[in-house]
Design a protein around this motif. Structure first.
Motif, short mmCIF file in Angstrom:
data_model
loop_
_atom_site.label_atom_id
_atom_site.label_comp_id
_atom_site.label_asym_id
_atom_site.label_seq_id
_atom_site.Cartn_x
_atom_site.Cartn_y
_atom_site.Cartn_z
N THR A 20 -106.41 51.51 -14.40
CA THR A 20 -105.55 51.86 -15.53
C THR A 20 -105.57 53.36 -15.78
O THR A 20 -104.52 53.98 -16.00
N ARG A 21 -106.75 53.96 -15.72
CA ARG A 21 -106.86 55.41 -15.92
C ARG A 21 -106.11 56.15 -14.81
O ARG A 21 -105.42 57.15 -15.07
N HIS A 22 -106.21 55.65 -13.58
CA HIS A 22 -105.50 56.26 -12.46
C HIS A 22 -103.99 56.19 -12.68
O HIS A 22 -103.27 57.16 -12.42
N HIS A 23 -103.51 55.05 -13.16
CA HIS A 23 -102.08 54.89 -13.43
C HIS A 23 -101.61 55.85 -14.51
O HIS A 23 -100.55 56.49 -14.39
N LEU A 24 -102.39 55.99 -15.57
CA LEU A 24 -102.05 56.91 -16.65
C LEU A 24 -102.05 58.35 -16.14
O LEU A 24 -101.13 59.13 -16.47
N ASP A 25 -103.02 58.72 -15.34
CA ASP A 25 -103.07 60.07 -14.75
C ASP A 25 -101.87 60.31 -13.84
O ASP A 25 -101.31 61.42 -13.81
N ALA A 83 -102.43 53.47 -22.70
CA ALA A 83 -103.51 54.00 -23.54
C ALA A 83 -104.17 52.89 -24.35
O ALA A 83 -105.41 52.85 -24.47
N ARG A 84 -103.37 51.97 -24.88
CA ARG A 84 -103.94 50.83 -25.61
C ARG A 84 -104.75 49.94 -24.68
O ARG A 84 -105.84 49.48 -25.04
N LYS A 85 -104.24 49.72 -23.49
CA LYS A 85 -104.94 48.89 -22.52
C LYS A 85 -106.27 49.54 -22.14
O LYS A 85 -107.30 48.87 -22.05
N LEU A 86 -106.26 50.84 -21.94
CA LEU A 86 -107.48 51.57 -21.60
C LEU A 86 -108.49 51.49 -22.74
O LEU A 86 -109.69 51.26 -22.51
N GLN A 89 -109.99 48.06 -22.73
CA GLN A 89 -110.94 47.92 -21.63
C GLN A 89 -112.26 48.63 -21.94
O GLN A 89 -113.33 48.12 -21.62
N GLU A 90 -112.17 49.80 -22.56
CA GLU A 90 -113.39 50.53 -22.94
C GLU A 90 -114.23 49.70 -23.92
O GLU A 90 -115.45 49.60 -23.78
N ARG A 91 -113.56 49.11 -24.91
CA ARG A 91 -114.29 48.27 -25.88
C ARG A 91 -114.92 47.06 -25.21
O ARG A 91 -116.06 46.69 -25.51
N ALA A 92 -114.18 46.44 -24.29
CA ALA A 92 -114.71 45.26 -23.60
C ALA A 92 -115.92 45.62 -22.74
O ALA A 92 -116.91 44.88 -22.70
N ILE A 93 -115.86 46.75 -22.07
CA ILE A 93 -116.99 47.19 -21.25
C ILE A 93 -118.19 47.51 -22.11
O ILE A 93 -119.33 47.13 -21.80
#
Length: 109
Positions: A20-25, A83-86, A89-93
């Motif tokens: 997801t971060r790669h896609h946003l970048d 950004a919401r998805k990221l 994912q951060e919260r889930a991790i």
């Protein structure tokens, strides 16, 4: 049957976050690359280059920034969704790490 490691879901979650971060970048790189091409093309049509003069002026930078903002605005829904998805994912991790008691891995990533 082999027992499943509790760390396996965490590693797949981290891989999804990286993707997801790669896609946003990639979206940001595409916007800046396109904005630069547009700015260079517009300025090339507006004036001829002076020999020895600077190739990128303040007005070029302003034009470039305007195009970056416009292109980002055009893709704002996609950027906001990623950004919401990221963030999710951060919260889930973080939750998974707390559940596993993985303090050492928390500092590494």
């Amino acid at each position: 049957m082999n027992p499943v490691s509790p760390r396996l879901p965490l590693s797949s979650m981290k891989a999804a976050r990286r993707e997801t971060r790669h896609h946003l970048d990639r979206i940001h790189r595409q916007a800046t690359g396109r904005a630069e091409r547009i700015a260079v093309t517009e300025k090339a049509k507006a004036r001829s280059h002076r020999r020895g003069g600077p190739r990128w002026t303040r007005s070029d930078e302003q034009l470039f920034q305007n195009h970056v903002e416009r292109l980002s605005f055009e893709r704002r829904t996609e950027i906001a969704a990623l950004a919401r998805k990221l963030q999710h994912q951060e919260r889930a991790i973080t939750t998974m790490r707390m559940r596993l008691g993985d303090d050492a891995g928390n500092a590494a990533a």
